[in-house]
Motif scaffolding. Structure first.
Motif, short mmCIF file in Angstrom:
data_model
loop_
_atom_site.label_atom_id
_atom_site.label_comp_id
_atom_site.label_asym_id
_atom_site.label_seq_id
_atom_site.Cartn_x
_atom_site.Cartn_y
_atom_site.Cartn_z
N SER A 34 56.13 75.61 2.78
CA SER A 34 55.04 75.64 3.27
C SER A 34 53.84 76.50 2.86
CB SER A 34 55.43 76.42 4.94
OG SER A 34 56.23 77.30 4.58
N LYS A 35 53.78 76.68 1.50
CA LYS A 35 52.84 77.24 0.98
C LYS A 35 51.31 76.72 1.31
CE LYS A 35 53.41 74.80 -3.36
NZ LYS A 35 54.81 74.47 -3.40
N ASN A 36 50.28 77.54 1.81
CA ASN A 36 48.96 77.12 2.07
C ASN A 36 49.04 76.47 3.39
OD1 ASN A 36 48.12 77.90 -0.45
ND2 ASN A 36 48.48 75.89 -1.45
N GLU A 55 58.35 79.87 1.08
CA GLU A 55 56.87 80.47 0.84
C GLU A 55 57.13 80.76 -0.60
OE1 GLU A 55 54.28 80.72 2.34
OE2 GLU A 55 54.92 79.70 4.06
N ASN A 56 55.86 80.63 -1.25
CA ASN A 56 55.96 80.82 -2.80
C ASN A 56 55.15 82.49 -3.15
OD1 ASN A 56 56.09 77.86 -2.50
ND2 ASN A 56 56.08 78.05 -5.05
N TYR A 57 54.21 82.80 -2.04
CA TYR A 57 53.43 83.88 -2.46
C TYR A 57 53.92 85.05 -1.24
CZ TYR A 57 50.95 80.09 -4.70
OH TYR A 57 50.95 79.12 -5.41
N THR A 200 62.36 67.80 -4.70
CA THR A 200 61.14 67.98 -3.90
C THR A 200 60.73 66.43 -3.45
OG1 THR A 200 59.77 67.66 -6.12
CG2 THR A 200 60.29 69.92 -5.50
N SER A 201 59.30 66.66 -2.92
CA SER A 201 59.04 65.25 -2.47
C SER A 201 59.15 63.94 -3.34
CB SER A 201 57.56 65.36 -2.04
OG SER A 201 57.43 66.27 -0.75
N PHE A 202 59.04 64.31 -4.66
CA PHE A 202 59.03 62.96 -5.70
C PHE A 202 60.51 62.70 -6.00
CE2 PHE A 202 59.81 65.53 -9.18
CZ PHE A 202 60.15 64.98 -10.21
N GLY A 218 57.32 69.74 0.40
CA GLY A 218 56.23 69.96 0.89
C GLY A 218 55.36 68.93 1.41
N LYS A 219 54.75 68.18 0.26
CA LYS A 219 53.99 67.02 0.72
C LYS A 219 54.51 66.08 1.68
CE LYS A 219 52.03 67.15 -4.03
NZ LYS A 219 52.83 67.84 -4.75
N SER A 220 55.74 65.59 1.40
CA SER A 220 56.37 64.67 2.48
C SER A 220 56.39 65.12 3.95
CB SER A 220 57.68 64.24 1.97
OG SER A 220 57.43 63.59 0.79
#
Ligand SMILES: *Cc1c(COP(=O)(O)O)cnc(C)c1O
Length: 224
Positions: A34-36, A55-57, A200-202, A218-220
């Protein structure tokens, strides 16, 4: 924001379909990367049955953790590159840290995790494609790090995380086989090891083919 709910349903169906052909794997946990993404979007995902968020940050993650404090069913994962000066905040705020890649980080996480909380769940990140300047411990050294991590009382050693590289969009199956092998070795060595965070999504399909039981998406999930 209806798209998030729909995306999650599509994702869950895809996973169920992939699991149909597997005998040795029964469940795959979805961690929403859920970054950003806003707190509102996280809440939609939560209402759609996603409970794990990555989360990344550190600071962005902690802001969201505070805002969503009332939703105590959320499990927070730190999945970003970890700097030693941020380990205290990770230890105090997250439920999982997926990116331990050196002894110093393990020591600091253990030091700053209060014994009032359950041990923080940790994964060793393995630099599976042996990419220079990439995160993760090298394949040569993961065993040494596992010994250290497994001895720390405020850490619960759950397994490994990897992010295999794609070369011009092509999947390197060798890397996935290596991840699977390392996971199996550790599972036999340590009773607490039960998690392979891969995909990940890909590369969801490939990851599950190689027995991933935790995917970070994330993206998906969040695309329109
Ligand atoms: C962003 C991120 C993901 C999710 O990638 P998507 O392609 O958006 O699914 C997974 N793992 C890590 C470590 C990430 O930073």
């Amino acid at each position: 924001m209806n798209n998030i709910k729909n995306n999650i349903n599509v994702l869950k169906e895809k996973i169920q379909h992939l699991l149909k052909n597997k005998t040795e794997l029964k469940k795959v946990k979805i961690v929403a990367a859920s970054k950003n993404q806003s707190v509102e979007k996280i809440q939609i995902a939560l209402l759609s049955g996603i409970y794990n968020f990555g989360e990344n940050y550190v600071q962005e993650g902690i802001d969201k953790i505070k805002k969503l404090k009332k939703n105590n069913q959320i499990i927070w994962h730190f999945i970003g590159k970890i700097q030693s000066r941020k380990t205290k905040l990770v230890a105090q705020n997250f439920d999982w840290c997926q990116t331990i890649d050196r002894e110093k980080i393990a020591i600091l996480l253990n030091k700053y995790r209060t014994s009032k909380k359950p041990p923080i769940n940790v994964l060793i990140q393995v630099n599976i494609s042996e990419e220079p300047n990439k995160n993760g411990v090298s394949i040569k050294n993961y065993q040494q790090l596992a010994i250290i991590v497994s001895k720390m009382t405020n850490l619960k050693f759950r397994g490994i995380m990897a992010l295999p590289k794609q070369t011009q969009g092509k999947i390197q199956y060798r890397d996935y086989q290596d991840v699977k092998n390392i996971f199996n070795v550790l599972k036999n060595q340590y009773e607490s090891v039960d998690t392979l965070s891969l995909g990940t999504s890909f590369d969801i399909k490939t990851a599950i083919t190689y027995n991933s039981n935790m995917i970070r998406i994330g993206k998906s999930i969040f695309h329109n």
